[in-house]
Design a protein around this motif. Structure first.
Motif, mmCIF file in Angstrom:
data_model
loop_
_atom_site.group_PDB
_atom_site.id
_atom_site.type_symbol
_atom_site.label_atom_id
_atom_site.label_comp_id
_atom_site.label_asym_id
_atom_site.label_seq_id
_atom_site.Cartn_x
_atom_site.Cartn_y
_atom_site.Cartn_z
ATOM 1 N N CYS A 138 -7.364 -3.454 4.703
ATOM 2 C CA CYS A 138 -6.122 -2.725 4.957
ATOM 3 C C CYS A 138 -6.372 -1.727 6.094
ATOM 4 N N CYS A 168 -6.150 1.939 4.474
ATOM 5 C CA CYS A 168 -7.205 2.327 3.524
ATOM 6 C C CYS A 168 -8.600 2.292 4.164
ATOM 7 N N CYS A 217 0.874 -1.176 0.000
ATOM 8 C CA CYS A 217 0.000 0.000 0.000
ATOM 9 C C CYS A 217 0.911 1.227 0.000
ATOM 10 N N CYS A 262 -3.642 0.361 -1.815
ATOM 11 C CA CYS A 262 -4.096 -1.005 -2.099
ATOM 12 C C CYS A 262 -5.625 -1.064 -2.181
ATOM 13 N N THR A 263 -6.296 -0.114 -1.476
ATOM 14 C CA THR A 263 -7.759 0.010 -1.560
ATOM 15 C C THR A 263 -8.485 -1.267 -1.126
HETATM 16 ZN ZN LIG Z 1 -4.111 0.080 1.834
#
Ligand SMILES: [Zn+2]
Lengths: 294, 288
Positions: free
Chosen positions: A98, A101, A87, A93-94
């Motif tokens: 995560c 995110c 990420c 990384c979406t």
């Molecule tokens: Zn991420």
């Protein structure tokens, strides 16, 4: 319905309210993706028509600094968290799982968006730049000038005067306590990294040996929110407002530094107790995420 | 009803249509934005999660106040950025790299090549928002959202500090300083030479609901309809998306805070709301 993944535990709203002090000369800007203005100031028109100008620690910058704090956090395998998660900025990384995110949001153009659940606010200094002090508060320093040119490049070398106070706020909507731990870690870790170049860092401003810091965790709001109007210019008045509102909780019980309403529908921590609570969450984040063996 | 709203951050109410690289903001909260904001607070109050509505693509559901509650926008009070605070950002042209979070930056690989764009923010101490309705009871329920806060507009956060009302409005035609926007046509028809700022704003286009249909229409539809009817919101405090189809633009005007203009108003003490604004913001109903 909400489009959120099934939560691991109850979701709450969380808010952090703090007054930061630029304990030394601060230099904002020069970060890629961030403002070109070296010192960002805001101009406000007061109701009497008078114009004032103030230094600004913009929420966008704090958000970027906090995100980097998380991505650069050291993990037990010797990697940084960003490497471990794959990420980065801007290539997030979406993934909803995560820890970065999930709260800070993510975007893969044209494919996927994860809406951030954290909003940064505040940042307008309390003290205005007085006309005769503008040069001092944003003084161009000569030391870094390019020796090959004779003309100084003042635009590039500005500092916010030490001693300026910045009310700042972090608001989290519908996140679990686990998710909020990342925010607590990033908020605390980012303080020393506010500003770019050297020196850097801001600290929680203390009055009577206690930081001006409030943390709320709630489903139902019960307390006055300790926010300072951008137009406020008196330090004395601003601190009074912050402290008064911090203590104004409807129907709460507690010891003055930790107040609970209706079995935890609303909880507020003030001063050192708020600091301890944030640190505890940050420690849990370190143990649970950064030291995880995988 | 009057909503005293306190922003805790710079706010962006994106002027659309607009440039992708230069994001500009309205200097007030547009009526449609106010509607979405208050609806989210009502949903939070009712115990639902904050709706995770994302980028405004075609499938994004609308979460706004029910049709009978008409939001008229919210307007800055106290210190305010005029003009809006403009920031200059270097944005990546390409999001498929990691250069901005690399700890050590060697020679630029070129992938992080950047483009400059600007982004405007409205900074203000306070906002006064207005919602009108013929349904006093539904309006009064909105008192419950005091204290709640949420994201507002494209960027930023605000909370409702206080609510007053519902207040009874009286109709009157006179020269007064309007508290809100005015539909531009109405303003200039009655005040041809008044100086004003002009904006494109939007009202909602609503899908007809069951209540809008007569008994015979309902019967007819039941015979024809094969698919299950979609469940739409009927209250600010439920969890369903609103029966909004789209936005419809209209030219709106704002006069400065001192200039009185001749209009047909609904008023209560110092509050003057142009009747034509309410009529415009009622929106249109479309039938399937
Ligand atoms: Zn991420």
């Amino acid at each position: 319905m909400s489009g959120l993944p099934q939560a691991n535990g109850q979701r709450y709203h969380f808010d952090i309210y703090a007054i930061l002090e630029g304990s030394q000369e601060l230099y904002f800007g020069h970060e890629v993706m961030i403002n070109v203005n070296m010192v960002e100031t805001v101009r406000l028109v007061l109701p009497n028509g008078e114009g004032i100008e103030k230094c600004y620690l913009s929420p966008t910058k704090r958000r970027g600094i906090e995100r980097r704090c998380l991505l650069w956090a050291p993990c037990s395998n010797g990697k940084m968290l960003g490497e471990k998660l794959d990420c980065h900025i801007p290539k997030t990384c979406t993934k909803p799982e995560c820890p970065v995110c999930a709260v800070y949001g993510g975007l893969i153009t044209g494919k996927q968006t994860l809406i951030g659940r954290l909003t940064h606010g505040g940042g307008v200094a309390i003290q205005p730049l007085l006309p005769e002090e503008k040069q001092r508060a944003m003084h161009p320093s000569a030391i870094l000038n390019d020796p090959n040119t004779n003309s100084p490049t003042p635009f590039k070398r500005q500092y916010n005067e030490p001693g300026l106070l910045y009310p700042v706020y972090n608001h989290c909507l519908s996140v679990t306590e686990d998710e909020f731990q990342a925010v607590a870690y990033a908020f605390l870790d980012s303080l020393a990294r506010i500003g770019s170049g050297n020196p850097k860092g801001a600290s929680l401003y203390e009055v009577d040996n206690a930081p001006l810091l409030v943390v709320d965790k709630y489903l139902v709001p019960h307390g006055a929110r300790p926010v300072i109007s951008p137009g406020e210019t008196s330090v004395e008045r601003a601190l009074q407002i912050f402290q008064d509102k911090a203590r104004r909780v409807n129907g709460g019980t507690g010891n003055g530094e930790h107040i609970t309403v209706n079995n935890g529908n609303f909880e507020r921590w003030i001063g050192w107790s708020a600091h301890q609570k944030l640190q505890k969450w940050a420690d849990t984040f370190v143990n649970r995420v950064l030291k995880a063996n995988d | 009803m009057i909503f005293t709203i306190r922003p805790t951050a710079g706010l962006t109410f994106r002027v659309l249509p607009g440039s992708i690289l230069d994001i500009t903001t309205y200097s007030f909260v547009p009526p449609t934005t106010l509607s979405g904001f208050l609806r989210r607070l009502a949903m939070m109050h009712a115990g639902f999660d904050f709706p995770n509505t994302g980028p405004n693509d075609q499938d994004t559901p609308f979460y706004v106040l029910p049709r009978e509650l008409i939001p008229l926008g919210a307007y800055p009070v106290g210190a305010c950025s005029r003009p809006a605070h403009r920031t200059y950002r270097k944005g990546p042209r390409d999001l498929g790299h990691r250069a901005f979070s690399d700890m050590y930056r060697g020679k630029a690989s070129g992938r992080e090549n950047i483009q400059l764009h600007t982004w405007e923010y409205l900074l203000t101490d306070e906002l006064t928002g207005y919602v009108v309705s013929e349904n006093e009871k539904e309006l009064a329920r909105m008192t419950g959202i005091v204290g709640y806060g949420s994201k507002m507009g494209k960027e930023g956060y605000a909370f409702v500090e206080r609510v007053s009302g519902p207040l009874p409005l009286q109709r009157t035609e006179l020269k007064a300083v309007p508290s809100t926007l005015i539909p531009a046509d109405d303003l200039f028809e009655k005040n041809p030479r008044v100086p004003a700022d002009i904006f494109t704003l939007y009202s909602f286009v609503w899908l007809e609901t069951e209540e809008d249909r007569t008994e015979s229409q309902k019967k007819q539809r039941r015979g024809k309809s094969t698919s299950l009817p979609k469940i739409y919101s009927t209250s600010a405090f439920d969890e369903h998306p609103s029966p909004v189809v789209k936005y419809k633009p209209f030219p709106a005007a704002r006069v400065d805070g001192q200039t009185g203009v001749m209009l047909d108003y609904l008023h209560y003490e110092e509050i003057f709301i142009p009747v034509s604004l309410i009529e415009t913001l009622r929106g249109e109903i479309v039938y399937e």
